[in-house]
Design an enzyme around this catalytic site. Structure first.
Site, PDB file in Angstrom:
ATOM      1  N   ILE A 194       0.558  -0.733   6.326  1.00 39.04           N
ATOM      2  CA  ILE A 194       0.376   0.389   5.463  1.00 39.04           C
ATOM      3  C   ILE A 194      -0.954   0.710   5.771  1.00 39.04           C
ATOM      4  O   ILE A 194      -2.204   0.214   5.867  1.00 39.04           O
ATOM      5  CB  ILE A 194       0.412  -0.100   3.991  1.00 39.04           C
ATOM      6  N   ALA A 195      -1.234   2.353   5.732  1.00 38.64           N
ATOM      7  CA  ALA A 195      -2.345   2.792   5.942  1.00 38.64           C
ATOM      8  C   ALA A 195      -2.401   4.357   5.324  1.00 38.64           C
ATOM      9  O   ALA A 195      -1.372   4.886   5.370  1.00 38.64           O
ATOM     10  CB  ALA A 195      -2.881   2.792   7.314  1.00 38.64           C
ATOM     11  N   GLU A 255       1.302 -10.425   4.918  1.00 38.31           N
ATOM     12  CA  GLU A 255       0.021 -11.158   5.202  1.00 38.31           C
ATOM     13  C   GLU A 255      -0.935 -10.231   5.233  1.00 38.31           C
ATOM     14  O   GLU A 255      -0.937  -8.834   5.896  1.00 38.31           O
ATOM     15  CB  GLU A 255       0.064 -12.036   6.710  1.00 38.31           C
ATOM     16  N   ASN A 265     -10.085  -8.247   3.776  1.00 39.23           N
ATOM     17  CA  ASN A 265      -9.393  -6.900   3.460  1.00 39.23           C
ATOM     18  C   ASN A 265      -9.362  -6.819   1.842  1.00 39.23           C
ATOM     19  O   ASN A 265      -8.054  -6.764   1.512  1.00 39.23           O
ATOM     20  CB  ASN A 265      -8.192  -6.479   4.136  1.00 39.23           C
ATOM     21  N   TYR A 295      -2.396  -4.313  -3.375  1.00 39.13           N
ATOM     22  CA  TYR A 295      -1.258  -5.146  -3.626  1.00 39.13           C
ATOM     23  C   TYR A 295      -1.105  -5.683  -4.997  1.00 39.13           C
ATOM     24  O   TYR A 295      -0.136  -5.524  -5.804  1.00 39.13           O
ATOM     25  CB  TYR A 295      -1.031  -6.193  -2.763  1.00 39.13           C
TER      26      TYR A 295
HETATM   27  C1  LIG Z   1      -5.723  -0.302   1.966  1.00 39.14           C
HETATM   28  C2  LIG Z   1      -5.414   1.137   2.022  1.00 39.14           C
HETATM   29  C3  LIG Z   1      -4.068   1.425   2.652  1.00 39.14           C
HETATM   30  C4  LIG Z   1      -5.508   1.778   0.416  1.00 39.14           C
HETATM   31  O1  LIG Z   1      -4.891   2.895   0.456  1.00 39.14           O
HETATM   32  P1  LIG Z   1      -5.229   4.099  -0.494  1.00 39.14           P
HETATM   33  O2  LIG Z   1      -4.098   5.147  -0.404  1.00 39.14           O
HETATM   34  O3  LIG Z   1      -6.639   4.552  -0.366  1.00 39.14           O
HETATM   35  O4  LIG Z   1      -4.922   3.390  -1.867  1.00 39.14           O
HETATM   36  P2  LIG Z   1      -4.528   4.066  -3.285  1.00 39.14           P
HETATM   37  O5  LIG Z   1      -5.485   5.251  -3.480  1.00 39.14           O
HETATM   38  O6  LIG Z   1      -3.236   4.421  -3.531  1.00 39.14           O
HETATM   39  O7  LIG Z   1      -5.176   2.933  -4.148  1.00 39.14           O
HETATM   40  C5  LIG Z   1      -4.238   2.031  -4.793  1.00 39.14           C
HETATM   41  C6  LIG Z   1      -5.138   1.082  -5.346  1.00 39.14           C
HETATM   42  O8  LIG Z   1      -5.666  -0.014  -4.519  1.00 39.14           O
HETATM   43  C7  LIG Z   1      -6.995  -0.324  -4.905  1.00 39.14           C
HETATM   44  N1  LIG Z   1      -7.807   0.342  -3.548  1.00 39.14           N
HETATM   45  C8  LIG Z   1      -7.691   1.063  -2.787  1.00 39.14           C
HETATM   46  N2  LIG Z   1      -8.824   1.318  -2.124  1.00 39.14           N
HETATM   47  C9  LIG Z   1      -9.781   0.593  -2.274  1.00 39.14           C
HETATM   48  C10 LIG Z   1     -10.992   0.429  -2.247  1.00 39.14           C
HETATM   49  N3  LIG Z   1     -11.492   1.062  -0.975  1.00 39.14           N
HETATM   50  N4  LIG Z   1     -11.904  -0.424  -2.741  1.00 39.14           N
HETATM   51  C11 LIG Z   1     -11.334  -1.246  -3.925  1.00 39.14           C
HETATM   52  N5  LIG Z   1      -9.744  -1.154  -4.162  1.00 39.14           N
HETATM   53  C12 LIG Z   1      -9.175  -0.133  -3.569  1.00 39.14           C
HETATM   54  C13 LIG Z   1      -7.231   0.135  -6.050  1.00 39.14           C
HETATM   55  O9  LIG Z   1      -6.871  -0.908  -7.061  1.00 39.14           O
HETATM   56  C14 LIG Z   1      -6.355   1.236  -6.277  1.00 39.14           C
HETATM   57  O10 LIG Z   1      -5.784   1.464  -7.487  1.00 39.14           O
HETATM   58  P3  LIG Z   1      -6.947   2.491  -8.685  1.00 39.14           P
HETATM   59  O11 LIG Z   1      -7.731   3.305  -7.680  1.00 39.14           O
HETATM   60  O12 LIG Z   1      -5.914   2.689  -9.715  1.00 39.14           O
HETATM   61  O13 LIG Z   1      -7.789   1.181  -9.053  1.00 39.14           O
HETATM   62  C15 LIG Z   1      -6.261   2.052   2.912  1.00 39.14           C
HETATM   63  O14 LIG Z   1      -7.751   1.527   2.287  1.00 39.14           O
HETATM   64  C16 LIG Z   1      -6.200   1.769   4.370  1.00 39.14           C
HETATM   65  O15 LIG Z   1      -5.633   2.470   4.875  1.00 39.14           O
HETATM   66  N6  LIG Z   1      -6.964   0.780   5.094  1.00 39.14           N
HETATM   67  C17 LIG Z   1      -6.906   0.535   6.259  1.00 39.14           C
HETATM   68  C18 LIG Z   1      -5.652  -0.064   6.622  1.00 39.14           C
HETATM   69  C19 LIG Z   1      -5.401  -1.453   6.184  1.00 39.14           C
HETATM   70  O16 LIG Z   1      -6.236  -2.409   5.927  1.00 39.14           O
HETATM   71  N7  LIG Z   1      -4.231  -1.617   5.608  1.00 39.14           N
HETATM   72  C20 LIG Z   1      -3.588  -2.816   5.072  1.00 39.14           C
HETATM   73  C21 LIG Z   1      -3.223  -3.830   5.956  1.00 39.14           C
HETATM   74  S1  LIG Z   1      -1.657  -3.336   6.928  1.00 39.14           S
END
Ligand SMILES: CC(C)(COP(=O)(O)OP(=O)(O)OC[C@H]1O[C@@H](n2cnc3c(N)ncnc32)[C@H](O)[C@@H]1OP(=O)(O)O)[C@@H](O)C(=O)NCCC(=O)NCCS
Length: 148
Positions: free
Chosen positions: A71-72, A105, A110, A117
């Site tokens: 997921i990203a 996993e 991260n 999650y």
């Molecule tokens: C992890 C990832 C998918 C989150 O995507 P996102 O669209 O920014 O997430 P959302 O905006 O929907 O956030 C949902 C919740 O996740 C948490 N969250 C997301 N990014 C965060 C950050 N940088 N730091 C802390 N919490 C975070 C928060 O709890 C957030 O909810 P809140 O803002 O209401 O508190 C993104 O950071 C990413 O693409 N990372 C690189 C790829 C990766 O590591 N994927 C996961 C492993 S496959």
């Protein structure tokens, strides 16, 4: 406005390009995107804003279980709810298709993903020691699960 929809063949170049950006050096095997396109043991959903791809998620599926493989969110669109919306959309679709149990996993380091999650209803259920390679060693994987 965010549009969430299932992966189709016409999206393959865009999703693999974004995957290469989000996981520099570790793009997911092309065969998984093909499987998801044709519903062969995998499924994927994309988040679009107009013609810009903002995010994606990819699951493998066996009977009533599915594993979140990737997921990203595009770096410029992070922390705006894209991944949470994608997960919710995917979980509803998987549930309607008969999936009852999800797992994944994630790297111990991260923390953004782990918070995503936990915030969307997943719970940690285990830990695999030294599961992932690092540049200078190995790191544990945390296992999360979620009943639908
Ligand atoms: C992890 C990832 C998918 C989150 O995507 P996102 O669209 O920014 O997430 P959302 O905006 O929907 O956030 C949902 C919740 O996740 C948490 N969250 C997301 N990014 C965060 C950050 N940088 N730091 C802390 N919490 C975070 C928060 O709890 C957030 O909810 P809140 O803002 O209401 O508190 C993104 O950071 C990413 O693409 N990372 C690189 C790829 C990766 O590591 N994927 C996961 C492993 S496959």
């Amino acid at each position: 406005m965010l549009e969430l929809r299932t992966l189709i063949a016409a999206d393959l170049v865009a999703v693999q390009s974004l995957d290469a950006v989000c996981f520099a050096g570790e793009p997911f095997a092309a065969s998984w995107w093909q499987k998801a396109t044709f519903g062969q043991g995998a499924c994927a959903w994309l988040a679009w804003q107009g013609d810009e791809l903002l995010g994606y998620c990819l699951f493998s599926r066996v009977l009533d279980e599915a594993e979140l493989l990737r997921i990203a969110t595009s770096p410029a669109a992070r922390q705006q709810g894209v991944a949470a919306a994608l997960l919710q959309h995917a979980e509803t679709a998987l549930q309607q298709a008969g999936v009852e149990q999800l797992f994944l996993e994630v790297r111990l380091s991260n923390l953004p993903a782990q918070r995503l999650y936990r915030r969307t209803g997943w719970q940690q259920s285990g830990r695999r020691k030294d599961y992932y390679p690092l540049a200078d060693g190995r790191e544990d994987a945390l296992i999360f699960c979620r009943a639908l």
